[in-house]
Structures are given as C-alpha cells and as structure tokens.
Design a protein around this motif. Structure first.
Motif, mmCIF file in Angstrom:
data_model
loop_
_atom_site.group_PDB
_atom_site.id
_atom_site.type_symbol
_atom_site.label_atom_id
_atom_site.label_comp_id
_atom_site.label_asym_id
_atom_site.label_seq_id
_atom_site.Cartn_x
_atom_site.Cartn_y
_atom_site.Cartn_z
ATOM 1 N N ASP A 101 0.829 -1.203 0.000
ATOM 2 C CA ASP A 101 0.000 0.000 0.000
ATOM 3 C C ASP A 101 0.868 1.260 0.000
ATOM 4 O O ASP A 101 0.601 2.213 -0.723
ATOM 5 N N GLU A 102 1.911 1.239 0.806
ATOM 6 C CA GLU A 102 2.819 2.386 0.867
ATOM 7 C C GLU A 102 3.555 2.583 -0.459
ATOM 8 O O GLU A 102 3.697 3.710 -0.941
ATOM 9 N N MET A 103 3.989 1.493 -1.061
ATOM 10 C CA MET A 103 4.693 1.578 -2.336
ATOM 11 C C MET A 103 3.773 2.116 -3.430
ATOM 12 O O MET A 103 4.189 2.935 -4.249
ATOM 13 N N ALA A 104 2.525 1.689 -3.436
ATOM 14 C CA ALA A 104 1.559 2.195 -4.415
ATOM 15 C C ALA A 104 1.311 3.679 -4.208
ATOM 16 O O ALA A 104 1.174 4.440 -5.174
ATOM 17 N N TRP A 105 1.278 4.107 -2.965
ATOM 18 C CA TRP A 105 1.100 5.524 -2.677
ATOM 19 C C TRP A 105 2.317 6.328 -3.154
ATOM 20 O O TRP A 105 2.172 7.383 -3.753
ATOM 21 N N GLU A 106 3.527 5.803 -2.890
ATOM 22 C CA GLU A 106 4.755 6.482 -3.313
ATOM 23 C C GLU A 106 4.829 6.602 -4.835
ATOM 24 O O GLU A 106 5.315 7.598 -5.364
ATOM 25 N N LEU A 107 4.343 5.569 -5.526
ATOM 26 C CA LEU A 107 4.386 5.566 -6.996
ATOM 27 C C LEU A 107 3.192 6.302 -7.609
ATOM 28 O O LEU A 107 3.108 6.426 -8.826
ATOM 29 N N ASN A 108 2.258 6.732 -6.769
ATOM 30 C CA ASN A 108 1.062 7.457 -7.226
ATOM 31 C C ASN A 108 0.266 6.635 -8.239
ATOM 32 O O ASN A 108 -0.129 7.116 -9.291
ATOM 33 N N ILE A 109 0.020 5.386 -7.899
ATOM 34 C CA ILE A 109 -0.776 4.510 -8.754
ATOM 35 C C ILE A 109 -2.245 4.789 -8.442
ATOM 36 O O ILE A 109 -2.772 4.351 -7.426
ATOM 37 N N GLN A 110 -2.891 5.512 -9.319
ATOM 38 C CA GLN A 110 -4.243 5.995 -9.059
ATOM 39 C C GLN A 110 -5.295 4.887 -9.114
ATOM 40 O O GLN A 110 -6.356 5.008 -8.512
ATOM 41 N N TRP A 111 -5.046 3.812 -9.823
ATOM 42 C CA TRP A 111 -6.019 2.734 -9.980
ATOM 43 C C TRP A 111 -5.773 1.599 -8.982
ATOM 44 O O TRP A 111 -6.372 0.546 -9.066
ATOM 45 N N TYR A 112 -4.911 1.818 -8.009
ATOM 46 C CA TYR A 112 -4.571 0.816 -7.001
ATOM 47 C C TYR A 112 -5.725 0.656 -6.021
ATOM 48 O O TYR A 112 -6.307 1.636 -5.551
ATOM 49 N N ASP A 113 -6.071 -0.595 -5.693
ATOM 50 C CA ASP A 113 -7.154 -0.888 -4.759
ATOM 51 C C ASP A 113 -6.556 -1.529 -3.514
ATOM 52 O O ASP A 113 -6.069 -2.663 -3.563
ATOM 53 N N SER A 114 -6.582 -0.817 -2.416
ATOM 54 C CA SER A 114 -5.969 -1.323 -1.183
ATOM 55 C C SER A 114 -6.756 -2.480 -0.567
ATOM 56 O O SER A 114 -6.242 -3.167 0.307
ATOM 57 N N THR A 115 -7.987 -2.728 -1.050
ATOM 58 C CA THR A 115 -8.783 -3.838 -0.518
ATOM 59 C C THR A 115 -8.634 -5.106 -1.370
ATOM 60 O O THR A 115 -9.212 -6.130 -1.027
ATOM 61 N N ALA A 116 -7.878 -5.035 -2.433
ATOM 62 C CA ALA A 116 -7.692 -6.190 -3.325
ATOM 63 C C ALA A 116 -6.818 -7.248 -2.659
ATOM 64 O O ALA A 116 -6.078 -6.957 -1.708
ATOM 65 N N PRO A 117 -6.885 -8.483 -3.162
ATOM 66 C CA PRO A 117 -5.994 -9.528 -2.641
ATOM 67 C C PRO A 117 -4.531 -9.177 -2.918
ATOM 68 O O PRO A 117 -4.223 -8.406 -3.833
ATOM 69 N N ILE A 118 -3.642 -9.761 -2.136
ATOM 70 C CA ILE A 118 -2.220 -9.403 -2.226
ATOM 71 C C ILE A 118 -1.640 -9.711 -3.613
ATOM 72 O O ILE A 118 -0.807 -8.958 -4.126
ATOM 73 N N ALA A 119 -2.073 -10.781 -4.255
ATOM 74 C CA ALA A 119 -1.562 -11.123 -5.592
ATOM 75 C C ALA A 119 -1.948 -10.041 -6.608
ATOM 76 O O ALA A 119 -1.141 -9.685 -7.480
ATOM 77 N N ALA A 120 -3.150 -9.511 -6.478
ATOM 78 C CA ALA A 120 -3.596 -8.444 -7.389
ATOM 79 C C ALA A 120 -2.805 -7.166 -7.141
ATOM 80 O O ALA A 120 -2.430 -6.459 -8.086
ATOM 81 N N LYS A 121 -2.549 -6.861 -5.863
ATOM 82 C CA LYS A 121 -1.752 -5.675 -5.536
ATOM 83 C C LYS A 121 -0.355 -5.772 -6.139
ATOM 84 O O LYS A 121 0.162 -4.811 -6.704
ATOM 85 N N GLN A 122 0.254 -6.949 -6.012
ATOM 86 C CA GLN A 122 1.597 -7.150 -6.562
ATOM 87 C C GLN A 122 1.597 -6.978 -8.076
ATOM 88 O O GLN A 122 2.502 -6.348 -8.637
ATOM 89 N N ALA A 123 0.585 -7.504 -8.734
ATOM 90 C CA ALA A 123 0.504 -7.394 -10.194
ATOM 91 C C ALA A 123 0.308 -5.943 -10.632
ATOM 92 O O ALA A 123 0.927 -5.499 -11.604
ATOM 93 N N VAL A 124 -0.523 -5.198 -9.914
ATOM 94 C CA VAL A 124 -0.766 -3.797 -10.263
ATOM 95 C C VAL A 124 0.514 -2.989 -10.124
ATOM 96 O O VAL A 124 0.877 -2.204 -11.005
ATOM 97 N N ILE A 125 1.235 -3.182 -9.024
ATOM 98 C CA ILE A 125 2.480 -2.443 -8.813
ATOM 99 C C ILE A 125 3.529 -2.848 -9.842
ATOM 100 O O ILE A 125 4.225 -2.011 -10.413
#
Length: 126
Positions: free
Chosen positions: A58-82
């Motif tokens: 979540d912190e890394m997505a915030w640092e990268l300013n990923i606007q379509w990042y969903d903090s409630t998604a499963p961890i595998a989806a978060k990793q793929a988005v980043i």
C-alpha cells in the motif's frame, strides 16, 4: 566497505590529500556514490515485491502514485498492479484509435473555407 559509507579523501594517496581540487573531486564522488546507493536501495525493493506485506505494498503504491490501485484487493492483485504500473504509465495519455483524441481522417467542415466533408471523402469547390 559500503557504498554509502565511502570517504574517497581517505582513499587518496598522502601526496594527493593536500591538493584542494583532489579533495573536491573526492568529495563529489562521495556525494554521487551516496545518491547512487539511495537509488539502488529502491531498486532492491522492486526485486522483493513478492515478499512485501499488505501495508508495504500500500505504501509503495502511494509512493508511486498509482491511481487505480485498490488497497482492498488480494495481495496477488496488488503485486501485479504495482509490477505493471510502469507499463501503464508509459502508455497513459497516449491516443489510441478508440479514444476521442485520436486524429481523424476527415476534418470538420468550416464555413467559408470551400472545403466540405462527406464521410471520409474531402471535396473542394472550384
């Protein structure tokens, strides 16, 4: 010796340590190497995306300013988005054939220009 702890002035031979320009160059090398170390440290975080926790992702997505990042998604989806965010940002804003900003083959008719459009054909008055 660690890259962030180097002191190039101490590595200079004794006869070079007295020269001000040599000291300046050595100090500049220290600044550059510390900056490079800081950037390399960030790259090692990219290598360990699979080992990061939810909060770290979540912190890394915030640092990268990923606007379509969903903090409630499963961890595998978060990793793929980043992991794919740089590819998305490379294409973000690039016009595509299905976007409104894509150049069209026919220009709209302007009054008084002598040019009218009919579909994709452009005809002119003589």
């Amino acid at each position: 010796m660690r890259l962030n702890e180097t002191e190039m002035v101490k590595l200079l031979p004794a006869w070079m340590q007295e020269d001000g320009s040599d000291k300046g160059i050595a100090t500049g090398c220290d600044i550059i190497s510390r900056d490079a170390y800081a950037r390399l440290k960030l790259l090692s975080r990219w290598d360990k995306i699979d080992q990061l926790s939810d909060a770290e992702l979540d912190e890394m997505a915030w640092e990268l300013n990923i606007q379509w990042y969903d903090s409630t998604a499963p961890i595998a989806a978060k990793q793929a988005v980043i992991r794919n965010s740089d590819r998305v940002y490379a294409k973000l804003g690039t016009p595509t054939p299905w976007s409104r900003s894509w150049p069209t083959t026919s220009a709209p008719a302007r009054s008084g220009s002598g040019i009218s459009t009919a579909g994709s054909r452009i005809t002119s008055r003589c």
